[in-house]
Write an enzyme that holds these catalytic residues in place. Structure first.
Site, PDB file in Angstrom:
ATOM      1  N   TYR A 159       8.041 -14.411  23.192  1.00  0.00           N
ATOM      2  CA  TYR A 159       7.505 -15.335  24.199  1.00  0.00           C
ATOM      3  C   TYR A 159       6.019 -15.602  23.957  1.00  0.00           C
ATOM      4  O   TYR A 159       5.562 -16.752  24.031  1.00  0.00           O
ATOM      5  CB  TYR A 159       7.729 -14.727  25.585  1.00  0.00           C
ATOM      6  CG  TYR A 159       7.387 -15.622  26.741  1.00  0.00           C
ATOM      7  CD1 TYR A 159       8.222 -16.681  27.114  1.00  0.00           C
ATOM      8  CD2 TYR A 159       6.240 -15.404  27.504  1.00  0.00           C
ATOM      9  CE1 TYR A 159       7.914 -17.485  28.199  1.00  0.00           C
ATOM     10  CE2 TYR A 159       5.927 -16.204  28.593  1.00  0.00           C
ATOM     11  CZ  TYR A 159       6.772 -17.246  28.932  1.00  0.00           C
ATOM     12  OH  TYR A 159       6.464 -18.041  30.008  1.00  0.00           O
ATOM     13  N   LYS A 163       4.332 -19.202  23.122  1.00  0.00           N
ATOM     14  CA  LYS A 163       3.330 -19.798  23.992  1.00  0.00           C
ATOM     15  C   LYS A 163       1.984 -19.981  23.275  1.00  0.00           C
ATOM     16  O   LYS A 163       1.239 -20.915  23.569  1.00  0.00           O
ATOM     17  CB  LYS A 163       3.161 -18.959  25.248  1.00  0.00           C
ATOM     18  CG  LYS A 163       4.380 -19.009  26.173  1.00  0.00           C
ATOM     19  CD  LYS A 163       4.778 -20.440  26.512  1.00  0.00           C
ATOM     20  CE  LYS A 163       5.781 -20.510  27.642  1.00  0.00           C
ATOM     21  NZ  LYS A 163       6.191 -21.923  27.919  1.00  0.00           N
TER      22      LYS A 163
END
Length: 258
Positions: A159, A163
C-alpha cells in the site's frame, strides 16, 4: 428538482472511481453539488446505487458503472460509456483502492500485485482514457488519492509503495498534460473514518472507537478525519480557483506531513 445554476462545475462531467462508499462517495456527491454530472465507478454496479440516488436527488445526472480499474478492457469500455451517456470527461478522481496488509515475510505476490494493480495501474488506465477526452477540449482536472502511508507504514509495504508511486505519477502527468490545459494533483489523507480504516481495526483486533481516540491524540487538530474533509479539498483542486496549482501533493491529515 430543478437543475442547480451558477455552480463551478456546471456543464462538466466527473468520474470518481471507488465511489460506492467512503471518500469516493462523498467526493462524487460534492462534485455534483459543485454542478457536475457524475459517473460513479465501482467494482459492481449494485455498489453505486446509493451514491447515484443521492446525486440524482440534487438534480444532477449520474450513472453507476461497474468497472475493474485494473483491467484495461473494463476501463476502456467504462470510459466510452461515460462519454456516450454523459459527455466528455472533464474531471477524474482516481480514488479506487484496496488493502492487503501484511508484514513483508508474510505478504504474497498476489497481495502485492492486487494492491499495486488497483491503485497504480488503475490510476494509469483511467488517466490515459480520460486525457483522451480532455485534450480535445483543452481542459481537464485529475486528482489522484495518495495517503500518509506513502511515508511508510508497518505492514503496508504494498500500500505504501502504491501511494508513494501515485505521487510520482501525479507529478509526471502534471508535466505532460499541463500544456493541454489539464491540471493534475494528489491528495494524501491521514486517518479518515471509513470502512477501510474500520477493516484495519478488525485486522489488528483493535476496538475502532479506541483506535480513533488514540489517533486523535497524535493529530495536531485533535480529531480524526471524515470523508468530507477529503471531498472538500478535491472540490478546490478541480475548480478554476486552483487553475495555477498542478503537480502538488496536498496532505490532508490534521497537521504537517511530508
Amino acid at each position: 428538482m430543478a437543475q442547480l445554476e451558477g455552480k463551478p462545475l456546471d456543464g462538466k462531467v466527473a468520474v470518481v472511481t471507488g465511489a460506492g462508499r467512503g471518500i469516493g462517495a462523498r467526493t462524487a456527491v460534492r462534485l455534483a453539488n459543485d454542478g457536475a454530472d457524475v459517473a460513479v465507478i465501482d467494482i459492481n454496479e449494485e455498489s453505486t446505487r446509493d451514491t447515484v440516488a443521492e446525486i440524482e436527488a440534487l438534480g444532477r445526472r449520474a450513472i453507476g458503472v461497474a468497472c475493474d480499474v485494473s483491467d484495461e478492457a473494463s476501463v476502456t469500455a467504462a470510459a466510452e460509456r461515460v462519454q456516450n451517456e454523459l459527455g466528455a470527461i472533464g474531471v477524474l478522481v482516481n480514488n479506487a483502492g484496496v488493502l492487503r496488509d501484511n508484514l513483508l515475510f508474510k505478504m504474497s505476490a498476489s497481495d502485492w500485485d492486487t494492491v499495486l494493480g488497483v491503485h497504480l495501474r488503475g490510476a494509469f488506465l483511467w488517466s490515459r482514457a480520460a486525457q483522451a477526452q480532455m485534450v480535445p477540449n483543452k481542459w481537464g482536472k485529475i486528482v489522484n488519492l495518495s495517503s500518509t502511508s506513502a511515508l511508510g507504514n508497518r505492514g503496508q509495504a504494498n500500500y505504501s509503495a502504491a501511494k508513494a508511486g501515485m505521487q510520482g505519477f501525479t507529478k509526471s502527468l502534471a508535466i505532460e498534460l499541463g500544456p493541454f490545459g489539464i491540471n493534475v494533483n494528489a491528495v494524501a489523507p491521514g486517518f479518515i473514518v471509513t470502512d477501510m480504516t474500520r477493516a484495519t481495526a478488525e485486522r489488528t483486533h483493535t476496538d475502532f472507537e479506541a483506535m480513533q481516540k488514540a489517533a486523535a491524540e497524535h493529530i495536531p487538530v485533535r480529531r480524526v478525519g471524515r470523508p468530507e474533509d477529503i471531498a472538500n479539498v478535491v472540490s478546490f483542486l478541480v475548480s478554476e480557483d486552483a487553475s495555477y496549482v498542478s503537480g502538488q501533493v496536498i496532505y490532508v491529515a490534521g497537521g504537517p506531513k511530508a
